[in-house]
Design an enzyme around this catalytic site. Structure first.
Site, PDB file in Angstrom:
ATOM      1  N   HIS A  29      -2.160  13.053  -8.005  1.00  0.00           N
ATOM      2  CA  HIS A  29      -0.883  12.534  -8.503  1.00  0.00           C
ATOM      3  C   HIS A  29      -0.090  13.705  -9.069  1.00  0.00           C
ATOM      4  O   HIS A  29      -0.672  14.617  -9.652  1.00  0.00           O
ATOM      5  CB  HIS A  29      -1.123  11.513  -9.629  1.00  0.00           C
ATOM      6  CG  HIS A  29       0.143  11.202 -10.390  1.00  0.00           C
ATOM      7  ND1 HIS A  29       1.034  10.250  -9.952  1.00  0.00           N
ATOM      8  CD2 HIS A  29       0.685  11.757 -11.503  1.00  0.00           C
ATOM      9  CE1 HIS A  29       2.075  10.231 -10.791  1.00  0.00           C
ATOM     10  NE2 HIS A  29       1.880  11.128 -11.740  1.00  0.00           N
ATOM     11  N   TYR A  45       0.890   3.209 -14.309  1.00  0.00           N
ATOM     12  CA  TYR A  45       1.672   2.918 -13.106  1.00  0.00           C
ATOM     13  C   TYR A  45       2.626   1.737 -13.298  1.00  0.00           C
ATOM     14  O   TYR A  45       2.996   1.080 -12.317  1.00  0.00           O
ATOM     15  CB  TYR A  45       0.736   2.657 -11.923  1.00  0.00           C
ATOM     16  CG  TYR A  45       0.286   3.923 -11.206  1.00  0.00           C
ATOM     17  CD1 TYR A  45       1.215   4.801 -10.641  1.00  0.00           C
ATOM     18  CD2 TYR A  45      -1.062   4.236 -11.049  1.00  0.00           C
ATOM     19  CE1 TYR A  45       0.828   5.943  -9.969  1.00  0.00           C
ATOM     20  CE2 TYR A  45      -1.468   5.389 -10.374  1.00  0.00           C
ATOM     21  CZ  TYR A  45      -0.516   6.234  -9.827  1.00  0.00           C
ATOM     22  OH  TYR A  45      -0.906   7.363  -9.148  1.00  0.00           O
ATOM     23  N   ASN A  77      -5.211   9.207  -2.045  1.00  0.00           N
ATOM     24  CA  ASN A  77      -4.555  10.444  -1.606  1.00  0.00           C
ATOM     25  C   ASN A  77      -4.792  11.616  -2.578  1.00  0.00           C
ATOM     26  O   ASN A  77      -3.962  12.500  -2.710  1.00  0.00           O
ATOM     27  CB  ASN A  77      -3.061  10.192  -1.336  1.00  0.00           C
ATOM     28  CG  ASN A  77      -2.338   9.650  -2.554  1.00  0.00           C
ATOM     29  OD1 ASN A  77      -2.908   9.563  -3.637  1.00  0.00           O
ATOM     30  ND2 ASN A  77      -1.078   9.303  -2.395  1.00  0.00           N
ATOM     31  N   GLU A  90       4.709  10.944 -18.698  1.00  0.00           N
ATOM     32  CA  GLU A  90       3.325  10.943 -18.212  1.00  0.00           C
ATOM     33  C   GLU A  90       2.435  11.889 -19.023  1.00  0.00           C
ATOM     34  O   GLU A  90       1.276  11.577 -19.300  1.00  0.00           O
ATOM     35  CB  GLU A  90       3.295  11.321 -16.728  1.00  0.00           C
ATOM     36  CG  GLU A  90       3.902  10.234 -15.852  1.00  0.00           C
ATOM     37  CD  GLU A  90       3.923  10.579 -14.372  1.00  0.00           C
ATOM     38  OE1 GLU A  90       4.361   9.733 -13.588  1.00  0.00           O
ATOM     39  OE2 GLU A  90       3.502  11.700 -13.990  1.00  0.00           O
ATOM     40  N   LYS A 128      -7.365  12.248  -8.630  1.00  0.00           N
ATOM     41  CA  LYS A 128      -7.703  10.822  -8.650  1.00  0.00           C
ATOM     42  C   LYS A 128      -9.208  10.618  -8.399  1.00  0.00           C
ATOM     43  O   LYS A 128      -9.907  11.564  -8.009  1.00  0.00           O
ATOM     44  CB  LYS A 128      -6.861  10.103  -7.589  1.00  0.00           C
ATOM     45  CG  LYS A 128      -5.343  10.165  -7.870  1.00  0.00           C
ATOM     46  CD  LYS A 128      -4.561   9.386  -6.811  1.00  0.00           C
ATOM     47  CE  LYS A 128      -3.063   9.441  -7.089  1.00  0.00           C
ATOM     48  NZ  LYS A 128      -2.296   8.607  -6.131  1.00  0.00           N
TER      49      LYS A 128
HETATM   50  P1  GDP Z   1       3.457   9.597  -5.217  1.00  0.00           P
HETATM   51  O1  GDP Z   1       4.485   9.941  -6.253  1.00  0.00           O
HETATM   52  O2  GDP Z   1       3.514  10.499  -4.000  1.00  0.00           O
HETATM   53  O3  GDP Z   1       2.055   9.493  -5.768  1.00  0.00           O
HETATM   54  O4  GDP Z   1       3.821   8.148  -4.622  1.00  0.00           O
HETATM   55  P2  GDP Z   1       4.375   6.799  -5.306  1.00  0.00           P
HETATM   56  O5  GDP Z   1       4.825   7.035  -6.720  1.00  0.00           O
HETATM   57  O6  GDP Z   1       5.334   6.188  -4.346  1.00  0.00           O
HETATM   58  O7  GDP Z   1       3.069   5.849  -5.332  1.00  0.00           O
HETATM   59  C1  GDP Z   1       2.099   6.002  -6.302  1.00  0.00           C
HETATM   60  C2  GDP Z   1       0.757   5.862  -5.653  1.00  0.00           C
HETATM   61  O8  GDP Z   1       0.599   4.534  -5.161  1.00  0.00           O
HETATM   62  C3  GDP Z   1       0.517   6.749  -4.426  1.00  0.00           C
HETATM   63  O9  GDP Z   1       0.130   8.070  -4.727  1.00  0.00           O
HETATM   64  C4  GDP Z   1      -0.590   6.003  -3.725  1.00  0.00           C
HETATM   65  O10 GDP Z   1      -1.865   6.244  -4.339  1.00  0.00           O
HETATM   66  C5  GDP Z   1      -0.196   4.548  -3.983  1.00  0.00           C
HETATM   67  N1  GDP Z   1       0.628   3.998  -2.886  1.00  0.00           N
HETATM   68  C6  GDP Z   1       1.902   4.333  -2.532  1.00  0.00           C
HETATM   69  N2  GDP Z   1       2.339   3.604  -1.498  1.00  0.00           N
HETATM   70  C7  GDP Z   1       1.308   2.753  -1.188  1.00  0.00           C
HETATM   71  C8  GDP Z   1       1.147   1.718  -0.197  1.00  0.00           C
HETATM   72  O11 GDP Z   1       2.032   1.436   0.606  1.00  0.00           O
HETATM   73  N3  GDP Z   1      -0.063   1.066  -0.207  1.00  0.00           N
HETATM   74  C9  GDP Z   1      -1.058   1.355  -1.090  1.00  0.00           C
HETATM   75  N4  GDP Z   1      -2.219   0.667  -1.012  1.00  0.00           N
HETATM   76  N5  GDP Z   1      -0.929   2.302  -2.025  1.00  0.00           N
HETATM   77  C10 GDP Z   1       0.231   3.011  -2.080  1.00  0.00           C
END
Ligand code: GDP
Length: 139
Positions: A115, A49, A112, A126, A9
């Site tokens: 991805h 997303y 973080n 994807e 990212k």
């Molecule tokens: P991943 O599969 O571990 O990347 O997690 P998810 O698919 O649940 O979320 C996608 C991305 O959205 C995450 O990698 C974070 O960058 C972001 N994200 C997830 N949860 C949160 C949240 O509670 N707050 C914010 N600001 N970003 C989030």
């Protein structure tokens, strides 16, 4: 053999972690069969997303993902989806295990570093979002 999509990212790119992340993949038998750097527009980030479009953090997430260049890779290997997710660590870096990419380098739940696809279905969707067949290699 399985394929998964990995993204470094914008925070990972700007923190100069491209090499660090790639080193972890290659050391763990994940073969990089496609790779490119792209800078997503806001619309392209929203498309990627789309499953999160109802989440409260969608606008912030897509602003972040379109804030700078990213590195997109296809990783191939036995159990590649799970292995990549293990190397990444939990979404929330505070819950990620020591030694994982997110535990070591993430600065917030949103920023973080990486991805990774979470299932075979999302991996194929994807991968197709970013790469065509001519950009993925067998070697
Ligand atoms: P991943 O599969 O571990 O990347 O997690 P998810 O698919 O649940 O979320 C996608 C991305 O959205 C995450 O990698 C974070 O960058 C972001 N994200 C997830 N949860 C949160 C949240 O509670 N707050 C914010 N600001 N970003 C989030």
């Amino acid at each position: 053999m399985e394929r998964t999509l990995s993204i470094i990212k914008p925070d990972g790119v700007s923190k100069r972690l491209i090499g660090e992340v790639i080193k972890r993949f290659e050391k763990n038998d994940l073969r990089i069969v496609a790779m490119k750097m792209v800078h997503l527009s806001k619309k392209e980030a929203e498309g990627f997303y789309a499953v999160h479009s109802e989440r409260p953090f969608f606008d912030s997430l897509t602003n972040f993902m379109s804030s700078g260049p990213i590195v997109v890779m296809v990783l191939e290997g036995k159990g590649a989806i799970k292995k990549n997710r293990e190397l990444m660590g939990a979404t929330n870096y505070k819950e990620a295990k020591p030694g994982t990419i997110r535990h070591e380098f993430a600065s917030s739940i949103e920023q973080n570093i990486v991805h990774g696809s979470d299932s075979p279905e999302t991996a194929s969707t994807e991968i197709a979002y970013f790469l065509n067949a001519l950009e993925i290699f067998d070697y």
